[in-house]
Design an enzyme around this catalytic site. Structure first.
Site, PDB file in Angstrom:
ATOM      1  N   ASP A 262      -2.746   1.489   7.121  1.00  0.00           N
ATOM      2  CA  ASP A 262      -2.023   1.104   5.908  1.00  0.00           C
ATOM      3  C   ASP A 262      -1.809  -0.411   5.831  1.00  0.00           C
ATOM      4  OD1 ASP A 262      -1.971   3.764   5.316  1.00  0.00           O
ATOM      5  OD2 ASP A 262       0.110   4.093   5.948  1.00  0.00           O
TER       6      ASP A 262
ATOM      7  N   CYS B 114     -11.826  -3.893  13.166  1.00  0.00           N
ATOM      8  CA  CYS B 114     -13.027  -4.491  12.577  1.00  0.00           C
ATOM      9  C   CYS B 114     -13.805  -5.227  13.662  1.00  0.00           C
ATOM     10  CB  CYS B 114     -12.638  -5.456  11.462  1.00  0.00           C
ATOM     11  SG  CYS B 114     -14.058  -6.318  10.764  1.00  0.00           S
TER      12      CYS B 114
ATOM     13  N   ASP C 265       0.846  -1.199   0.000  1.00  0.00           N
ATOM     14  CA  ASP C 265       0.000   0.000   0.000  1.00  0.00           C
ATOM     15  C   ASP C 265       0.881   1.249   0.000  1.00  0.00           C
ATOM     16  OD1 ASP C 265      -2.490   1.472   0.258  1.00  0.00           O
ATOM     17  OD2 ASP C 265      -1.827   1.922   2.295  1.00  0.00           O
TER      18      ASP C 265
ATOM     19  N   GLU D  40      -1.512  -1.396  -6.038  1.00  0.00           N
ATOM     20  CA  GLU D  40      -2.695  -0.728  -6.554  1.00  0.00           C
ATOM     21  C   GLU D  40      -2.398  -0.143  -7.929  1.00  0.00           C
ATOM     22  OE1 GLU D  40      -4.951   1.305  -2.884  1.00  0.00           O
ATOM     23  OE2 GLU D  40      -2.870   1.882  -3.136  1.00  0.00           O
TER      24      GLU D  40
ATOM     25  N   CYS E 138     -12.069  -9.172   5.755  1.00  0.00           N
ATOM     26  CA  CYS E 138     -13.149 -10.147   5.946  1.00  0.00           C
ATOM     27  C   CYS E 138     -14.353  -9.800   5.082  1.00  0.00           C
ATOM     28  CB  CYS E 138     -13.559 -10.211   7.419  1.00  0.00           C
ATOM     29  SG  CYS E 138     -14.414  -8.719   7.972  1.00  0.00           S
TER      30      CYS E 138
HETATM   31 ZN   LIG Z   1     -12.919  -7.730   9.397  1.00  0.00          ZN
END
Ligand SMILES: [Zn+2]
Length: 373
Positions: A352, A342, A190, A274, A327
């Protein structure tokens, strides 16, 4: 069946022309510039007066007569063709942008002081490296060259370049890939905002510290130019200093890009990055352009080094990579939010690092589960 991969790269060396050779080199560049501008003028006139668009062939066909009449001081014929090809490229880019609905600037006349290179498109014709280590340049003579590393591969073209008052020869070469021992290691990469890049294994690649110092000296040199009166000798000197500062930054950046890309290619069999060329990048993506100059030169080097070593390099759609969790759960973050947590899967890493993991996941999905895990 193996796909045939040809590796292309550039080798750049410092030239040390004598005083007389420097004058001859300057003359070749000035003549190339004159040809460029004359050809541009001709295209403008043809269009304005007859509504006609000239192309490369129309113009190249006249070269023989121009040269026969002794009207061109640029001595190598192919080198002159290359000048016309550069102009053609400028026009093609111009028309392409119009087609895309943009309003680009019409190709511009170039000033002699900014016309900084000539290319000999067929190696051996007009420029050749001799056994005595010197570069023979048509119209200039045998120029001393410092071969600080050996050239590998087949030389295709030679470009002679002036950068901040110094001279360089750039050899573009083609060679066979030299595969490294296979590696099933993989990495998503990234582009960092503060660091240079973050890897999916959690590693951060820092920007070298000398970047900051170089940036500061660049700003100082810029201010100096701004303060000097136009046309004066002091301004000339300040401009030269600024060019030197730029060249210094460019060289440092190239050196860093070489080292990092080489390091990555040695370790990883699969590298996912990317694709920052995708149109319509907005918001957070724009901030990444801060790193642009460094990043694109890095990608160029990473691409050929990966090809040469037989590594897989994938480019994925950058949209949303910082707004999702690996996920699959949405994970919206503002630019200032540096941490990724998360609630669904419990992943808790730097922003990052999370993006790099997501980039890796996108890459693996492109491969459809064919990469060993
Ligand atoms: Zn997650």
């Amino acid at each position: 069946m193996d796909t045939e991969i040809v590796v292309k790269k550039n080798f750049k060396y410092r030239l040390y022309p004598s005083a007389a050779q420097t004058i001859a080199l300057d003359t070749q560049l000035a003549e190339a510039c004159r040809l460029y501008n004359a050809a541009l003028q001709e295209r403008r006139d043809a269009y304005r007066m007859a509504g006609k668009s000239l192309n490369y062939c129309d113009q190249a066909n006249q070269l023989k007569d121009i040269r026969a009449a002794g009207d061109l001081g640029l001595v190598n014929a192919q080198c002159a063709q290359d000048v016309l090809r550069r102009l053609d490229k400028a026009f093609k880019a111009f028309f392409k942008r119009i087609k895309r609905g943009k309003t680009p600037g019409y190709p511009r006349f170039r000033s002699a002081s900014r016309y900084d290179s000539i290319t000999f498109p067929t190696y051996g014709d007009g420029a050749k490296l001799l056994d005595n280590g010197k570069l023979r340049v048509q119209g200039v003579g045998q120029v001393k060259l410092k071969l600080h590393r050996p050239i590998e591969g087949t030389i295709k073209t030679v470009t002679v370049k002036r950068e901040a008052g110094k001279w360089y020869a750039v050899f573009s070469i083609e060679c066979e890939p030299r595969p490294l021992p296979p590696s099933t290691e993989k990495a998503g990469l990234d582009v960092g905002l503060r660091a240079f890049a973050a890897l999916s294994d959690g590693t951060e690649i820092e920007n070298p510290r000398y970047y900051k110092e170089a940036q500061a000296s660049l700003r100082r040199a810029q201010r100096k130019v701004a303060r000097r009166k136009r046309g004066g000798n002091n301004r000339k000197k300040a401009v030269r200093d600024l060019q030197r500062a730029y060249a210094h930054v460019r060289n440092q950046r190239a050196d860093f890009a070489h080292k990092v890309s080489r390091g990555l290619v040695i370790v990883f069999g699969l590298i996912v990055i990317e694709n920052l060329n995708i149109k319509g990048l907005a918001g957070g993506m724009l901030a990444k352009s801060v790193n642009d100059a460094g990043w694109s030169s890095f990608i160029t080097k990473l691409t050929y080094k990966a090809a040469e070593a037989g590594r897989v390099l994938l480019k994925v759609d950058p949209r949303g990579t910082s707004q999702r969790c690996v996920c699959g759960a949405p994970n919206p973050k503002t630019l200032s939010q540096r941490w990724h947590y998360c609630e669904i899967c419990g992943l808790s890493v730097t922003r990052d690092h999370a993006s790099a993991l997501e980039i890796m996941r996108l890459g693996l999905s492109l491969l459809g589960g064919t990469w060993p895990t």
